[in-house]
Design a protein around this motif. Structure first.
Motif, short mmCIF file in Angstrom:
data_model
loop_
_atom_site.label_atom_id
_atom_site.label_comp_id
_atom_site.label_asym_id
_atom_site.label_seq_id
_atom_site.Cartn_x
_atom_site.Cartn_y
_atom_site.Cartn_z
N PRO A 11 0.90 -1.16 -0.04
CA PRO A 11 -0.02 -0.08 -0.11
C PRO A 11 0.83 1.34 -0.01
O PRO A 11 2.03 1.29 0.78
CB PRO A 11 -0.64 -0.13 1.28
N ILE A 12 0.48 2.27 -0.65
CA ILE A 12 1.11 3.51 -0.83
C ILE A 12 0.35 4.37 0.30
O ILE A 12 -0.87 4.46 0.13
CB ILE A 12 1.11 4.17 -2.06
N TYR A 13 0.99 5.00 1.41
CA TYR A 13 0.30 5.52 2.27
C TYR A 13 0.29 7.12 2.10
O TYR A 13 1.26 7.67 1.80
CB TYR A 13 1.04 5.50 3.88
N SER A 14 -0.98 7.81 2.35
CA SER A 14 -1.00 9.23 1.98
C SER A 14 -0.66 10.00 3.27
O SER A 14 -0.79 9.33 4.46
CB SER A 14 -2.48 9.60 1.68
N HIS A 15 -0.38 11.24 3.11
CA HIS A 15 -0.20 12.10 4.36
C HIS A 15 -1.49 12.60 5.01
O HIS A 15 -1.48 13.10 6.27
CB HIS A 15 0.42 13.45 3.94
N ASN A 27 -6.29 4.66 -0.40
CA ASN A 27 -7.21 4.53 -1.46
C ASN A 27 -6.69 5.36 -2.84
O ASN A 27 -7.37 4.89 -3.88
CB ASN A 27 -8.48 5.08 -1.14
N GLY A 28 -5.32 6.20 -2.92
CA GLY A 28 -4.96 6.48 -3.87
C GLY A 28 -5.62 7.54 -4.57
O GLY A 28 -5.32 8.13 -5.71
N VAL A 29 -6.70 8.29 -3.89
CA VAL A 29 -7.43 9.23 -4.46
C VAL A 29 -6.70 10.52 -4.52
O VAL A 29 -5.94 10.81 -3.43
CB VAL A 29 -8.75 9.52 -3.74
N THR A 30 -6.80 11.34 -5.46
CA THR A 30 -6.11 12.62 -5.70
C THR A 30 -7.00 13.61 -5.97
O THR A 30 -8.03 13.51 -6.87
CB THR A 30 -5.13 12.54 -6.97
N CYS A 49 -10.57 13.63 -0.50
CA CYS A 49 -9.82 12.27 -0.45
C CYS A 49 -10.40 11.33 0.35
O CYS A 49 -10.24 10.08 0.05
CB CYS A 49 -8.42 12.64 -0.12
N ILE A 50 -11.22 11.69 1.67
CA ILE A 50 -11.59 10.60 2.46
C ILE A 50 -12.98 10.12 2.08
O ILE A 50 -13.32 8.83 1.94
CB ILE A 50 -11.56 11.25 3.72
N LEU A 51 -13.92 11.09 1.80
CA LEU A 51 -15.41 10.68 1.61
C LEU A 51 -15.42 10.18 0.31
O LEU A 51 -14.83 10.15 -0.78
CB LEU A 51 -16.15 11.98 1.47
N PRO A 52 -16.47 9.29 0.10
CA PRO A 52 -16.99 8.65 -1.38
C PRO A 52 -17.17 9.81 -2.22
O PRO A 52 -17.46 11.10 -1.59
CB PRO A 52 -18.31 7.84 -0.93
N THR A 53 -16.97 9.50 -3.45
CA THR A 53 -16.89 10.72 -4.54
C THR A 53 -18.16 11.39 -4.44
O THR A 53 -17.86 12.87 -4.51
CB THR A 53 -16.49 9.99 -5.82
N ASP A 54 -19.31 10.77 -4.29
CA ASP A 54 -20.43 11.80 -4.51
C ASP A 54 -20.66 12.74 -3.14
O ASP A 54 -21.23 13.77 -3.57
CB ASP A 54 -21.80 10.81 -4.58
N ALA A 67 -14.20 24.67 -5.89
CA ALA A 67 -14.29 23.97 -7.07
C ALA A 67 -13.35 22.98 -6.96
O ALA A 67 -12.35 22.80 -6.27
CB ALA A 67 -14.08 24.59 -8.53
N GLY A 68 -13.52 21.65 -7.53
CA GLY A 68 -12.47 20.60 -7.24
C GLY A 68 -12.55 19.36 -8.30
O GLY A 68 -13.54 19.27 -9.09
N ARG A 69 -11.38 18.74 -8.76
CA ARG A 69 -11.46 17.72 -9.46
C ARG A 69 -10.82 16.44 -8.77
O ARG A 69 -9.87 16.60 -8.03
CB ARG A 69 -10.61 17.91 -10.49
N LEU A 70 -11.51 15.35 -8.82
CA LEU A 70 -10.87 14.11 -7.99
C LEU A 70 -10.53 12.94 -9.17
O LEU A 70 -11.20 12.91 -9.99
CB LEU A 70 -11.97 13.39 -7.07
N TRP A 71 -9.46 12.43 -8.81
CA TRP A 71 -9.06 11.13 -9.57
C TRP A 71 -9.03 10.14 -8.63
O TRP A 71 -8.40 10.11 -7.46
CB TRP A 71 -7.61 11.56 -10.17
N THR A 72 -9.42 8.98 -9.17
CA THR A 72 -9.92 7.72 -8.38
C THR A 72 -9.05 6.59 -9.21
O THR A 72 -9.40 6.52 -10.22
CB THR A 72 -11.17 7.48 -7.96
N PRO A 73 -8.26 5.79 -8.76
CA PRO A 73 -7.42 4.84 -9.39
C PRO A 73 -8.38 3.64 -9.60
O PRO A 73 -9.18 3.56 -8.28
CB PRO A 73 -6.28 4.54 -8.62
N GLY A 74 -8.54 2.78 -10.53
CA GLY A 74 -9.47 1.41 -10.53
C GLY A 74 -8.65 0.71 -11.63
O GLY A 74 -7.48 0.99 -12.21
#
Length: 103
Positions: A11-15, A27-30, A49-54, A67-74
């Motif tokens: 796992p890659i750990y976030s700050h 979770n890799g969300v950016t 980054c923590i909450l579900p995308t919606d 405003a924001g943009r989220l990237w989620t790895p899949g």
């Protein structure tokens, strides 16, 4: 020669620490957040980054001027999602491809 997305078995750990678990995110969300005040953008990046995308997008839409943009790895690559005001910030041509975030 390396092409495409690299993956790692560990796992890659976030700050960012999830307050529900007390552990760093894996979770890799950016998230990229824009707000009139930098402190607000920083504060909004964490739930984004923590909450579900919606839910994250709902939080961003409720924050004045944010405003924001989220990237989620899949498995099929990166998925992107944007808040309601994100399109107002676009500088590139609307059909320009968006690069995946670097890792």
């Amino acid at each position: 020669k390396v092409t495409g997305v690299q993956t790692c078995a560990l796992p890659i750990y976030s700050h960012i620490v999830d307050p529900r678990t007390g552990r760093a995110l894996t979770n890799g969300v950016t998230a990229t957040i824009v707000s009139p005040r930098g402190a607000d953008a920083d504060a909004l990046a964490k739930p984004a980054c923590i909450l579900p995308t919606d839910k994250a997008l709902s939080v961003l839409d409720a924050a004045p001027g944010a405003a924001g943009r989220l990237w989620t790895p899949g498995k099929e690559g990166w998925r992107t999602a944007v808040s309601g005001r994100w399109k107002d910030l676009q500088v590139l041509a609307p059909d320009a491809p968006t690069p995946a975030p670097g890792r």
